[in-house]
Design a protein around this motif. Structure first.
Motif, PDB file in Angstrom:
ATOM      1  N   ILE A 132       0.862  -1.183   0.000  1.00 48.58           N
ATOM      2  CA  ILE A 132       0.000   0.000   0.000  1.00 48.58           C
ATOM      3  C   ILE A 132       0.894   1.227   0.000  1.00 48.58           C
ATOM      4  O   ILE A 132       1.633   1.449   0.958  1.00 48.58           O
ATOM      5  CB  ILE A 132      -0.913   0.024   1.237  1.00 48.58           C
ATOM      6  N   PRO A 133       0.876   2.022  -1.087  1.00 51.58           N
ATOM      7  CA  PRO A 133       1.707   3.239  -1.086  1.00 51.58           C
ATOM      8  C   PRO A 133       1.268   4.176   0.037  1.00 51.58           C
ATOM      9  O   PRO A 133       0.086   4.403   0.253  1.00 51.58           O
ATOM     10  CB  PRO A 133       1.452   3.869  -2.455  1.00 51.58           C
ATOM     11  N   GLN A 134       2.225   4.721   0.756  1.00 55.40           N
ATOM     12  CA  GLN A 134       1.914   5.540   1.921  1.00 55.40           C
ATOM     13  C   GLN A 134       1.729   7.020   1.580  1.00 55.40           C
ATOM     14  O   GLN A 134       1.207   7.767   2.386  1.00 55.40           O
ATOM     15  CB  GLN A 134       3.026   5.399   2.961  1.00 55.40           C
ATOM     16  N   LEU A 135       2.151   7.452   0.381  1.00 57.89           N
ATOM     17  CA  LEU A 135       1.984   8.849  -0.007  1.00 57.89           C
ATOM     18  C   LEU A 135       0.535   9.072  -0.408  1.00 57.89           C
ATOM     19  O   LEU A 135       0.041   8.485  -1.360  1.00 57.89           O
ATOM     20  CB  LEU A 135       2.921   9.197  -1.164  1.00 57.89           C
ATOM     21  N   GLN A 136      -0.143   9.938   0.317  1.00 57.88           N
ATOM     22  CA  GLN A 136      -1.556  10.192   0.071  1.00 57.88           C
ATOM     23  C   GLN A 136      -1.744  11.302  -0.952  1.00 57.88           C
ATOM     24  O   GLN A 136      -2.503  11.153  -1.891  1.00 57.88           O
ATOM     25  CB  GLN A 136      -2.230  10.568   1.386  1.00 57.88           C
ATOM     26  N   ARG A 137      -1.039  12.418  -0.748  1.00 52.78           N
ATOM     27  CA  ARG A 137      -1.159  13.525  -1.708  1.00 52.78           C
ATOM     28  C   ARG A 137       0.131  14.313  -1.740  1.00 52.78           C
ATOM     29  O   ARG A 137       0.876  14.351  -0.768  1.00 52.78           O
ATOM     30  CB  ARG A 137      -2.342  14.412  -1.372  1.00 52.78           C
ATOM     31  N   ILE A 138       0.367  14.919  -2.882  1.00 56.76           N
ATOM     32  CA  ILE A 138       1.546  15.773  -3.059  1.00 56.76           C
ATOM     33  C   ILE A 138       1.056  17.095  -3.643  1.00 56.76           C
ATOM     34  O   ILE A 138       0.246  17.109  -4.565  1.00 56.76           O
ATOM     35  CB  ILE A 138       2.612  15.107  -3.945  1.00 56.76           C
ATOM     36  N   THR A 139       1.519  18.198  -3.093  1.00 56.87           N
ATOM     37  CA  THR A 139       1.149  19.528  -3.573  1.00 56.87           C
ATOM     38  C   THR A 139       2.398  20.204  -4.116  1.00 56.87           C
ATOM     39  O   THR A 139       3.389  20.335  -3.397  1.00 56.87           O
ATOM     40  CB  THR A 139       0.551  20.378  -2.435  1.00 56.87           C
ATOM     41  N   LEU A 140       2.345  20.593  -5.375  1.00 54.58           N
ATOM     42  CA  LEU A 140       3.452  21.325  -5.999  1.00 54.58           C
ATOM     43  C   LEU A 140       3.068  22.802  -6.039  1.00 54.58           C
ATOM     44  O   LEU A 140       2.124  23.184  -6.721  1.00 54.58           O
ATOM     45  CB  LEU A 140       3.710  20.810  -7.417  1.00 54.58           C
ATOM     46  N   LYS A 141       3.788  23.625  -5.303  1.00 51.37           N
ATOM     47  CA  LYS A 141       3.540  25.067  -5.278  1.00 51.37           C
ATOM     48  C   LYS A 141       4.648  25.735  -6.078  1.00 51.37           C
ATOM     49  O   LYS A 141       5.826  25.457  -5.857  1.00 51.37           O
ATOM     50  CB  LYS A 141       3.542  25.583  -3.837  1.00 51.37           C
ATOM     51  N   PHE A 142       4.274  26.619  -6.992  1.00 52.24           N
ATOM     52  CA  PHE A 142       5.252  27.220  -7.888  1.00 52.24           C
ATOM     53  C   PHE A 142       4.762  28.585  -8.362  1.00 52.24           C
ATOM     54  O   PHE A 142       3.593  28.923  -8.205  1.00 52.24           O
ATOM     55  CB  PHE A 142       5.497  26.299  -9.098  1.00 52.24           C
ATOM     56  N   CYS A 143       5.691  29.351  -8.943  1.00 51.64           N
ATOM     57  CA  CYS A 143       5.361  30.648  -9.532  1.00 51.64           C
ATOM     58  C   CYS A 143       5.389  30.497 -11.044  1.00 51.64           C
ATOM     59  O   CYS A 143       6.261  29.828 -11.593  1.00 51.64           O
ATOM     60  CB  CYS A 143       6.370  31.698  -9.080  1.00 51.64           C
ATOM     61  N   LYS A 144       4.453  31.123 -11.726  1.00 50.92           N
ATOM     62  CA  LYS A 144       4.383  31.002 -13.186  1.00 50.92           C
ATOM     63  C   LYS A 144       5.478  31.792 -13.890  1.00 50.92           C
ATOM     64  O   LYS A 144       5.798  31.514 -15.037  1.00 50.92           O
ATOM     65  CB  LYS A 144       3.021  31.486 -13.691  1.00 50.92           C
ATOM     66  N   ASN A 145       6.076  32.772 -13.224  1.00 49.42           N
ATOM     67  CA  ASN A 145       7.056  33.637 -13.875  1.00 49.42           C
ATOM     68  C   ASN A 145       8.460  33.545 -13.296  1.00 49.42           C
ATOM     69  O   ASN A 145       9.427  33.825 -13.996  1.00 49.42           O
ATOM     70  CB  ASN A 145       6.599  35.105 -13.782  1.00 49.42           C
TER      71      ASN A 145
END
Length: 183
Positions: free
Chosen positions: A25-38
């Motif tokens: 059972i993979p333990q990673l539930q969610r990943i959030t990538l936060k970034f700037c468009k510029n």
């Protein structure tokens, strides 16, 4: 020598829910990538999103991927695991390959915080006989032998193999229980 290990929490090896017994059972539930468009420091994250994100989502269907564009901020990754732990990673000026490696690392982790181990071996029911290892009952001559050795390199003949035993059992059941013809 570094003394960073002194500030790590200490504990014993723990496995989440006996993972791997039956199915993984993979333990990673969610990943959030936060970034700037510029911003230039977000270039690697943007390249990863444009080229490799769909492939990552297909290979990891149990992980939810969120993209969160933010103006004038450094890029980061936030991983959330099934045990409730969160891991934050700053991705400032990471390349696309580095983003892939860190995502692979986070996908294979259990989410248990990094810690220094008090003991390498731990059990709830300790043995009075000592810790077993594969060399416990080996002959002491092996320590000083020069290989290839005439006596120690001979194949061991312990009788019929497991396959031979299964074939014999199958033949015996065929003789005792003949197939009944249907009417």
């Amino acid at each position: 020598m570094s003394n960073k290990h002194l500030f790590l929490p200490s504990g014993f090896i723990r496995t989440p829910l006996q993972n791997g017994l039956g199915r993984y059972i993979p333990q990673l539930q969610r990943i959030t990538l936060k970034f700037c468009k510029n911003h230039g420091g977000s270039r690697g994250v943007r390249d990863f999103i444009e080229t490799d994100l769909m492939e990552f989502a297909k290979t990891n269907p149990g992980t939810v991927v969120y993209l969160k564009p933010r103006r004038h901020r450094y890029p980061c990754m936030v991983a959330e695991y099934l045990n409730g732990e969160r891991e934050y990673l700053s991705c400032h000026e990471f390349s696309r390959a580095e983003i892939q490696k860190w995502l692979s690392y986070m996908c294979t982790r259990s989410g248990i915080p990094v810690m220094r181990f008090r003991k390498y071996n731990h059990t709830d029911y300790p043995s009075i006989q000592g810790v077993w290892n594969p060399f416990t009952h080996q002959a002491p001559e092996i320590n000083v032998a020069q290989f290839p050795h005439e006596i120690l390199s001979k194949p061991v003949d312990n009788g019929p193999t497991a396959t031979d035993q299964l074939i014999e059992i199958f033949k015996k059941t065929q003789i005792k229980d003949p197939v009944k013809p249907e009417h």
